[in-house]
Design an enzyme around this catalytic site. Structure first.
Site, mmCIF file in Angstrom:
data_model
loop_
_atom_site.group_PDB
_atom_site.id
_atom_site.type_symbol
_atom_site.label_atom_id
_atom_site.label_comp_id
_atom_site.label_asym_id
_atom_site.label_seq_id
_atom_site.Cartn_x
_atom_site.Cartn_y
_atom_site.Cartn_z
ATOM 1 N N GLY A 1 0.788 -1.221 0.000
ATOM 2 C CA GLY A 1 0.000 0.000 0.000
ATOM 3 C C GLY A 1 0.819 1.270 0.000
ATOM 4 N N ARG A 2 2.103 1.146 0.304
ATOM 5 C CA ARG A 2 2.966 2.336 0.301
ATOM 6 C C ARG A 2 4.411 1.985 -0.014
ATOM 7 N NH1 ARG A 2 2.945 3.586 6.745
ATOM 8 N NH2 ARG A 2 3.191 1.447 7.442
ATOM 9 N N LYS B 1 9.995 1.912 0.917
ATOM 10 C CA LYS B 1 8.803 2.033 1.760
ATOM 11 C C LYS B 1 8.494 3.503 2.007
ATOM 12 C CE LYS B 1 6.833 0.036 5.978
ATOM 13 N NZ LYS B 1 7.094 -0.907 7.088
ATOM 14 N N ARG C 1 14.570 -0.865 1.960
ATOM 15 C CA ARG C 1 14.697 -2.166 2.617
ATOM 16 C C ARG C 1 15.325 -3.176 1.661
ATOM 17 N NH1 ARG C 1 9.269 -4.067 5.116
ATOM 18 N NH2 ARG C 1 8.672 -4.425 2.954
ATOM 19 N N ARG D 1 5.704 -13.285 0.821
ATOM 20 C CA ARG D 1 5.142 -13.500 2.150
ATOM 21 C C ARG D 1 4.204 -14.705 2.126
ATOM 22 N NH1 ARG D 1 4.747 -7.757 3.997
ATOM 23 N NH2 ARG D 1 5.789 -6.510 2.405
ATOM 24 N N ASP E 1 0.466 -11.689 6.417
ATOM 25 C CA ASP E 1 1.076 -10.871 5.365
ATOM 26 C C ASP E 1 2.389 -10.246 5.826
ATOM 27 O OD1 ASP E 1 -0.990 -9.341 6.955
ATOM 28 O OD2 ASP E 1 0.008 -7.660 5.989
ATOM 29 N N ASN E 2 2.712 -10.393 7.113
ATOM 30 C CA ASN E 2 3.989 -9.898 7.631
ATOM 31 C C ASN E 2 4.984 -11.024 7.886
ATOM 32 O OD1 ASN E 2 2.971 -7.293 7.647
ATOM 33 N ND2 ASN E 2 2.347 -7.365 9.784
#
Length: 487
Positions: A92-93, A113, A176, A183, A252-253
């Site tokens: 999303g970002r 990010k 990153r 994921r 999702d993490n």
């Protein structure tokens, strides 16, 4: 060492096609400037650390410029958030700028990010604020230095871009690095949207790039899943042994490579508290410190469900059953080393559990206890630590068992014992109050504390002259800070 324009790209995930990601250009930050950079992370790309101070560095990682070979993509995935399935999440970002390979032949994803809105922003502005970006930068590099598998952070770029959260803040970007950004939620997305061809394509991609040794086995997907189970068991064992609380263990993490991913309201324990909740949005304590082990297994079961087109349910259940024994073996091995033992004994688990209960009851500082336990010979160290415990009789009983256990261990000499224990018991950890002090200074325009703290945390096991204040117990206001997911 390379200059910035000499990076070699090989964008393998982008080549999977539009079903997996969407091409999006970064939205540039206003007046981008370097907050901090990690020489260690830069070395992974063969970059000369000096390039971080050049104007083009801030322009590239502040969204103003792109390499000609870069292919910025927002990845699509889904996931279980606080136990409930969310059908479409995605970047999303953040944007996967591409993959770079270094002179050693290693591939590293470059993920920016805070790069602006994407088709998966879900009404968000696509931005990241300075405070959360600094936290991610520091945490990524701190965990790596502790030997905990983690994504890396190349740099933080600050700006004058206004971003609204609970109040107006300034936007920032983090670059990153990770060998992969796939994921658990990637597999869940294609499973629940009933796209078997794309799910198979994703599986073959992950096998070929990240688990090539599994391809030669009779059941490659099963072998891959077992490897994912083992890696996550070892990862969470290291979290628990070093007192790290992730805070948002949604699927999702969770990385298929078993690395720490997506830093939000994380925390290291100050006083030992098995039930510590670092995320103030986690009202039920789903992701409390003590729940990280069962949640890790739950998340693996969610991934297993998504892999049922490739693996039998019976084989998946058998593989999931390996998680707890693997976790326990890794955890006990780490805790033995933290206590100064070189050999295993059957009662070691009881000794650890008894110690943690005493620490819980007395609010003993988790990291400092282990560091101080190795400072002196056992008799002297235990005498100094005794005053930290409310239940002196209980501690005395444990201390007697510990002395007997040390006497049975073959390690010879206090100097060797101290060296072995100091090599696994950090003097410096990323306490939330230290991060907050660095953030406060950075928000006032002074980035020196972020850089100093990063340098200290990059060598957590070594005593560093003049840095005693970073090894102290936190003040009362700094204990057990709960951090918002707002970032």
């Amino acid at each position: 060492m390379k200059a910035l324009d000499e990076l070699t790209f090989d964008n393998r995930f982008a080549r999977l096609g539009d079903a997996f990601s969407t091409h999006v250009l970064p939205e540039p930050l206003d007046n981008p400037r370097l907050v901090a950079a990690s020489p260690g992370a830069m070395a992974l790309l063969d970059l000369d650390p000096a390039v971080a101070e050049t104007p083009v560095f801030a322009e590239l990682f502040g969204g103003h410029k792109l390499w000609a070979e870069a292919e910025p993509r927002a990845m699509v995935y889904s996931g279980h958030q606080f136990g409930s399935y969310n059908p479409q999440l995605g970047d999303g970002r953040g944007l996967l700028l591409g993959e770079v390979y270094n002179q050693a032949g290693e591939h590293w994803d470059l993920h920016l990010k805070g790069a602006g809105q994407t088709p998966y922003s879900r009404m968000g502005d696509g931005r990241a604020v300075l405070r959360s970006s600094i936290r991610e930068f520091l945490a990524s590099e701190a965990l790596h230095a502790l030997g905990i598998p983690s994504s890396r952070a190349l740099c933080v770029i600050g700006s004058d871009t206004p971003v609204w959260r609970e109040k107006q803040e300034r936007g920032a970007m983090v670059l990153r690095l990770a060998p992969s950004h796939v994921r658990f939620g990637h597999f869940e997305y294609f499973y629940y949207t009933k796209k078997p061809e794309q799910q198979k394509q994703l599986g073959e991609h992950v096998l070929a790039l990240h688990f090539p040794e599994c391809q030669e086995l009779p059941e490659p997907y099963l072998a891959m899943f077992r490897e994912i189970v083992e890696r996550n068991a070892e990862l969470i064992a290291k979290w628990q042994a070093y007192g790290f609380c992730h805070g948002v263990m949604n699927t999702d993490n969770m990385s298929i490579l078993g690395i720490t991913f997506d830093f939000g309201p994380f925390a290291f324990l100050d006083d030992f508290d098995a039930h510590f909740i670092c995320n103030h949005s986690d009202d039920q304590g789903r992701y409390s410190f003590s729940n990280q082990v069962p949640i890790g297994q739950w998340n693996l079961s969610a991934l297993a469900q998504a892999l049922t087109p490739f693996i039998s349910v019976e084989a998946l259940r058998e593989s999931l059953g390996l998680f707890l024994p693997l976790y326990q073996a890794h955890y006990l091995d780490l805790m033995r080393r933290r206590l100064g033992f070189t050999q295993a004994e059957d009662d070691d688990q009881k000794l650890v559990e008894r110690l943690l209960q005493l620490m819980q009851n007395s609010g003993v500082d988790y990291s400092l206890f282990f560091r101080r336990l190795g400072e002196h010979a056992p008799e002297q160290a235990l005498a100094r630590l005794r005053d930290d415990f409310v239940d002196r009789n209980g501690f005395d009983a444990w201390a007697e068992l510990y002395r007997e256990r040390v006497a049975r261990d073959p390690i010879q000499g206090q100097d060797l014992r101290r060296a072995r224990m100091h090599a696994v018991n950090p003097l410096y950890i990323l306490r939330n109050y230290l991060a907050q002090k660095a953030i406060d200074a950075a928000e006032a325009g002074d980035y020196s504390e972020v850089r100093r703290l990063h340098q200290v945390l990059s060598r957590p096991f070594e005593e560093q002259p003049g840095m005693d204040s970073y090894a102290e117990r936190p003040p009362e206001w700094g204990k057990h800070l709960e951090i918002s997911c707002s970032s």
